[in-house]
Design a protein around this motif. Structure first.
Motif, PDB file in Angstrom:
ATOM      1  N   THR A 141     -89.832   5.032 -28.815  1.00 59.46           N
ATOM      2  CA  THR A 141     -90.127   6.019 -27.774  1.00 59.46           C
ATOM      3  C   THR A 141     -91.059   7.105 -28.297  1.00 59.46           C
ATOM      4  OG1 THR A 141     -88.202   7.381 -28.307  1.00 59.46           O
ATOM      5  CG2 THR A 141     -87.907   5.729 -26.582  1.00 59.46           C
ATOM      6  N   ALA A 142     -91.788   7.711 -27.365  1.00 56.79           N
ATOM      7  CA  ALA A 142     -92.647   8.853 -27.668  1.00 56.79           C
ATOM      8  C   ALA A 142     -92.618   9.782 -26.470  1.00 56.79           C
ATOM      9  CB  ALA A 142     -94.080   8.403 -27.953  1.00 56.79           C
ATOM     10  N   GLN A 143     -92.780  11.065 -26.712  1.00 54.67           N
ATOM     11  CA  GLN A 143     -92.869  12.060 -25.646  1.00 54.67           C
ATOM     12  C   GLN A 143     -94.343  12.340 -25.380  1.00 54.67           C
ATOM     13  OE1 GLN A 143     -89.976  13.537 -24.102  1.00 54.67           O
ATOM     14  NE2 GLN A 143     -89.164  11.760 -25.169  1.00 54.67           N
ATOM     15  N   ILE A 144     -94.707  12.360 -24.101  1.00 51.17           N
ATOM     16  CA  ILE A 144     -96.073  12.669 -23.698  1.00 51.17           C
ATOM     17  C   ILE A 144     -96.007  13.878 -22.781  1.00 51.17           C
ATOM     18  CG2 ILE A 144     -98.115  11.842 -22.476  1.00 51.17           C
ATOM     19  CD1 ILE A 144     -97.264   9.008 -23.285  1.00 51.17           C
ATOM     20  N   ILE A 145     -96.758  14.911 -23.099  1.00 51.14           N
ATOM     21  CA  ILE A 145     -96.731  16.149 -22.321  1.00 51.14           C
ATOM     22  C   ILE A 145     -98.014  16.260 -21.529  1.00 51.14           C
ATOM     23  CG2 ILE A 145     -96.617  18.664 -22.456  1.00 51.14           C
ATOM     24  CD1 ILE A 145     -95.081  18.198 -25.156  1.00 51.14           C
ATOM     25  N   LEU A 146     -97.862  16.526 -20.226  1.00 54.49           N
ATOM     26  CA  LEU A 146     -98.991  16.749 -19.330  1.00 54.49           C
ATOM     27  C   LEU A 146     -98.716  18.037 -18.579  1.00 54.49           C
ATOM     28  CD1 LEU A 146    -101.634  15.836 -17.974  1.00 54.49           C
ATOM     29  CD2 LEU A 146    -100.215  14.601 -16.323  1.00 54.49           C
ATOM     30  N   GLY A 147     -99.455  19.075 -18.935  1.00 50.86           N
ATOM     31  CA  GLY A 147     -99.197  20.387 -18.333  1.00 50.86           C
ATOM     32  C   GLY A 147     -97.817  20.864 -18.744  1.00 50.86           C
ATOM     33  N   THR A 148     -96.954  21.100 -17.760  1.00 50.77           N
ATOM     34  CA  THR A 148     -95.584  21.547 -18.049  1.00 50.77           C
ATOM     35  C   THR A 148     -94.574  20.415 -17.963  1.00 50.77           C
ATOM     36  OG1 THR A 148     -95.211  22.123 -15.727  1.00 50.77           O
ATOM     37  CG2 THR A 148     -96.089  23.867 -17.174  1.00 50.77           C
ATOM     38  N   GLN A 149     -95.040  19.197 -17.703  1.00 44.58           N
ATOM     39  CA  GLN A 149     -94.149  18.045 -17.546  1.00 44.58           C
ATOM     40  C   GLN A 149     -94.108  17.226 -18.832  1.00 44.58           C
ATOM     41  OE1 GLN A 149     -92.405  17.447 -14.586  1.00 44.58           O
ATOM     42  NE2 GLN A 149     -93.253  19.441 -14.045  1.00 44.58           N
ATOM     43  N   THR A 150     -92.923  16.718 -19.161  1.00 44.33           N
ATOM     44  CA  THR A 150     -92.754  15.843 -20.318  1.00 44.33           C
ATOM     45  C   THR A 150     -92.339  14.465 -19.832  1.00 44.33           C
ATOM     46  OG1 THR A 150     -92.104  17.693 -21.721  1.00 44.33           O
ATOM     47  CG2 THR A 150     -91.523  15.498 -22.501  1.00 44.33           C
ATOM     48  N   TYR A 151     -93.034  13.452 -20.325  1.00 41.41           N
ATOM     49  CA  TYR A 151     -92.757  12.065 -19.969  1.00 41.41           C
ATOM     50  C   TYR A 151     -92.309  11.325 -21.215  1.00 41.41           C
ATOM     51  CZ  TYR A 151     -95.418  13.233 -15.793  1.00 41.41           C
ATOM     52  OH  TYR A 151     -95.855  13.826 -14.642  1.00 41.41           O
ATOM     53  N   THR A 152     -91.530  10.263 -21.021  1.00 42.98           N
ATOM     54  CA  THR A 152     -91.097   9.431 -22.135  1.00 42.98           C
ATOM     55  C   THR A 152     -91.758   8.064 -22.020  1.00 42.98           C
ATOM     56  OG1 THR A 152     -88.973  10.554 -22.275  1.00 42.98           O
ATOM     57  CG2 THR A 152     -89.106   8.378 -23.295  1.00 42.98           C
ATOM     58  N   LEU A 153     -92.430   7.661 -23.074  1.00 39.98           N
ATOM     59  CA  LEU A 153     -93.022   6.334 -23.173  1.00 39.98           C
ATOM     60  C   LEU A 153     -92.080   5.496 -24.011  1.00 39.98           C
ATOM     61  CD1 LEU A 153     -95.558   4.499 -22.718  1.00 39.98           C
ATOM     62  CD2 LEU A 153     -96.250   5.214 -25.007  1.00 39.98           C
ATOM     63  N   ARG A 154     -91.682   4.339 -23.486  1.00 38.68           N
ATOM     64  CA  ARG A 154     -90.739   3.486 -24.221  1.00 38.68           C
ATOM     65  C   ARG A 154     -91.291   2.073 -24.303  1.00 38.68           C
ATOM     66  NH1 ARG A 154     -86.100   0.310 -22.949  1.00 38.68           N
ATOM     67  NH2 ARG A 154     -86.226   0.858 -20.756  1.00 38.68           N
ATOM     68  N   ILE A 155     -91.167   1.467 -25.483  1.00 39.00           N
ATOM     69  CA  ILE A 155     -91.507   0.060 -25.676  1.00 39.00           C
ATOM     70  C   ILE A 155     -90.198  -0.718 -25.565  1.00 39.00           C
ATOM     71  CG2 ILE A 155     -92.488  -1.680 -27.200  1.00 39.00           C
ATOM     72  CD1 ILE A 155     -94.076   0.549 -28.575  1.00 39.00           C
ATOM     73  N   THR A 156     -90.138  -1.668 -24.642  1.00 41.90           N
ATOM     74  CA  THR A 156     -88.925  -2.460 -24.455  1.00 41.90           C
ATOM     75  C   THR A 156     -88.834  -3.556 -25.514  1.00 41.90           C
ATOM     76  OG1 THR A 156     -89.926  -4.105 -23.004  1.00 41.90           O
ATOM     77  CG2 THR A 156     -89.086  -2.086 -21.959  1.00 41.90           C
ATOM     78  N   ARG A 157     -87.681  -4.199 -25.581  1.00 40.21           N
ATOM     79  CA  ARG A 157     -87.511  -5.318 -26.520  1.00 40.21           C
ATOM     80  C   ARG A 157     -88.459  -6.465 -26.202  1.00 40.21           C
ATOM     81  NH1 ARG A 157     -81.354  -6.063 -25.865  1.00 40.21           N
ATOM     82  NH2 ARG A 157     -81.119  -3.912 -25.290  1.00 40.21           N
ATOM     83  N   ALA A 158     -88.853  -6.573 -24.932  1.00 39.57           N
ATOM     84  CA  ALA A 158     -89.773  -7.620 -24.513  1.00 39.57           C
ATOM     85  C   ALA A 158     -91.228  -7.242 -24.777  1.00 39.57           C
ATOM     86  CB  ALA A 158     -89.578  -7.926 -23.030  1.00 39.57           C
ATOM     87  N   GLY A 159     -91.467  -6.037 -25.345  1.00 41.02           N
ATOM     88  CA  GLY A 159     -92.825  -5.620 -25.659  1.00 41.02           C
ATOM     89  C   GLY A 159     -93.582  -5.029 -24.490  1.00 41.02           C
TER      90      GLY A 159
END
Length: 54
Positions: free
Chosen positions: A30-48
């Motif tokens: 997982t990684a956190q991505i910030i856009l303005g005041t919003q935080t998003y989570t990027l996740r790589i699944t087991r299936a890629g």
């Protein structure tokens, strides 16, 4: 004299930056991505696959 075809419009547009998902998560899944005041989570699944959630 050889006349070359005009380049396609897409060839003239700059390419957006590219990042490897594995580099963003730095060995995790997982990684956190910030856009303005919003935080998003990027996740790589087991299936890629990638999932982006708010």
């Amino acid at each position: 004299m050889t006349v070359l075809p005009a380049p396609a419009e897409q060839d003239m547009m700059p390419r957006p930056p590219a990042y490897r998902a594995e580099d963003l998560v730095k060995g995790g899944d997982t990684a956190q991505i910030i856009l303005g005041t919003q935080t998003y989570t990027l996740r790589i699944t087991r299936a890629g696959k990638l999932i982006l959630t708010k």
